[in-house]
Structure formats: structure tokens, C-alpha cells
Design an enzyme around this catalytic site. Structure first.
Site, mmCIF file in Angstrom:
data_model
loop_
_atom_site.group_PDB
_atom_site.id
_atom_site.type_symbol
_atom_site.label_atom_id
_atom_site.label_comp_id
_atom_site.label_asym_id
_atom_site.label_seq_id
_atom_site.Cartn_x
_atom_site.Cartn_y
_atom_site.Cartn_z
ATOM 1 N N ASP A 38 0.833 -1.195 0.000
ATOM 2 C CA ASP A 38 0.000 0.000 0.000
ATOM 3 C C ASP A 38 0.874 1.254 0.000
ATOM 4 O OD1 ASP A 38 -2.584 1.478 0.420
ATOM 5 O OD2 ASP A 38 -1.601 2.000 2.303
ATOM 6 N N GLU A 92 -1.875 -5.395 -3.755
ATOM 7 C CA GLU A 92 -0.938 -4.613 -2.934
ATOM 8 C C GLU A 92 0.149 -5.514 -2.361
ATOM 9 O OE1 GLU A 92 -3.633 -0.936 -1.181
ATOM 10 O OE2 GLU A 92 -3.750 -2.878 -0.169
#
Length: 225
Positions: A44, A116
């Protein structure tokens, strides 16, 4: 040979550590001593930086406000789930039978988190430059145009979300034909859902034809036409 060879080909990246790619694809429901949440956390942050730098270089004259809006259109669950669907990431997820029965392989939250995690794993195993190359290539392949206007009109993603919610599956795009001279080639793309063709469109590129056919399919499914 890695059992995730097809995914590695789609990423244009080969993992050196099987344990790392396995962890990146393991959902917490799979009941292993590890899952992809830590790699998701890392990915992320890495993706936020990668997309920020990409937009900074791509739009040298745009202000911070517009760059932030474009980044927000890319860096979110919807955007990452779209990229995950583009590379068939759902097929590789390691999930419980309960998640399997709950359409977990097409669930945006699971797909986004796994995407992610994959980028986080690539960064961890290699470096930021490599992770950036993989992510930017996927973004540029996944979007016909990168700007605020086009991102707000991504018919393919909207269609995927609608069909997942209503039918528990995603549409299949198939090339019908390519025609015209090399310098002015056009492409005809059809969309199949539940083994039926629901839309067909022609565009100056495959991506354009896909977006046009997705727009037509959306209107049909929403009863606009």
C-alpha cells in the site's frame, strides 16, 4: 518451476522466492501460520509512492490538487481490483472453501489486498525501481488514457463490478476481428457473459473497443437501452 507461472508472466516478473509469492497470495481465511496482510501493508505504501512519482513525471505542469485527484482515482480498492482482474490474480488466491463459495476470487477487497501484497513482495525481493516498472506497466496497460476525465469513465471496471454483484462472474472480452491497413487498423471486440455475447464494438485500439463494448453492455444490463 513456479506454480504461479501464468501470473508471473502477466506481471513480467519472476519471483526468486516461492515462499514470498505464496504469502502474498494467501488470504487470512486459508488458515496458515502466515497471510498477506503484512505484505499488503507494505505494498500500500509502495504503490502510493510509485503512483505519486509516476503522475509527477507524467504531468509536469499540473498542480498538486489535480495530481491528488488522479492518484485517488488509481490508488484505491476499485483501481487495484481492476488491475488484479486484468492479470487473473483471483485464480491464484489461496482462500478458504467458505470464501470460495462466497465468490472470494472476484471480491474487490480480496483482489485489491492481494495486488498490494504482490507489489509489496516484489519491492521486498528486488527494489523500488523494479516494483515501479511492474506497477506502472500494469497501470498503462489497464487504462486507455490516464487523466481525471477518462478515469471517471472506466466502463470496464463498472461492468466488472456490476456483473460480479449480479451474476457472480466477470465478463470475457474476445477479439472478433482486426481489419484495415496497418497505419489505420481497427479492432472489433465482443463481450460474453454467461456464455452469451452481450455487446460488440469497434475501436481504433483493442482497449478503445473494449471500453466501447463495455459501455454498450452496461446500458443493456441497466435497462438504459
Amino acid at each position: 518451476m513456479s506454480k504461479f507461472k501464468a501470473l508471473e508472466k502477466a506481471l513480467n516478473y519472476q519471483f526468486r522466492r516461492d515462499d514470498l509469492i505464496t504469502e502474498a497470495l494467501t488470504h487470512k481465511s486459508y488458515k496458515k501460520p502466515y497471510n498477506n496482510e503484512r505484505l499488503e501493508f507494505l505494498g500500500d505504501a509502495v504503490l502510493d509512492l510509485i503512483v505519486g512519482e509516476y503522475l509527477f513525471n507524467k504531468f509536469p505542469k499540473e498542480n498538486e490538487g489535480l495530481l491528488s485527484k488522479i492518484r485517488a482515482s488509481l490508488v484505491n480498492e476499485k483501481g487495484f481490483a481492476k488491475l488484479a482482474l486484468d492479470i487473473n490474480l483471483g485464480k491464484c488466491l489461496l482462500i478458504s472453501s467458505a470464501e470460495e463459495n462466497n465468490c472470494g476470487r472476484t471480491k474487490p477487497s480480496l483482489l485489491s489486498n492481494a495486488f498490494e501484497a504482490i507489489i509489496g513482495a516484489i519491492y521486498l525481493e528486488s527494489d523500488l525501481q523494479t516494483a515501479s516498472r511492474v506497477a506502472v506497466d500494469l497501470i498503462e496497460d489497464g487504462y486507455e488514457t490516464i487523466d481525471l476525465n477518462s478515469l471517471s469513465k472506466d466502463f470496464k471496471t463498472t461492468l466488472q463490478e456490476l456483473t460480479q454483484a449480479e451474476f457472480g462472474e466477470t465478463p470475457t472480452y474476445k477479439m472478433v476481428r482486426a481489419f484495415g491497413p496497418d497505419h489505420k487498423k481497427e479492432f472489433e471486440i465482443s463481450i460474453e457473459l454467461q456464455h452469451k455475447v452481450i455487446a460488440t464494438a469497434i475501436g481504433r485500439s483493442k482497449k478503445e473497443a473494449q471500453q466501447k463494448s463495455a459501455e454498450i453492455a452496461l446500458k443493456k444490463l441497466q435497462g438504459v437501452e
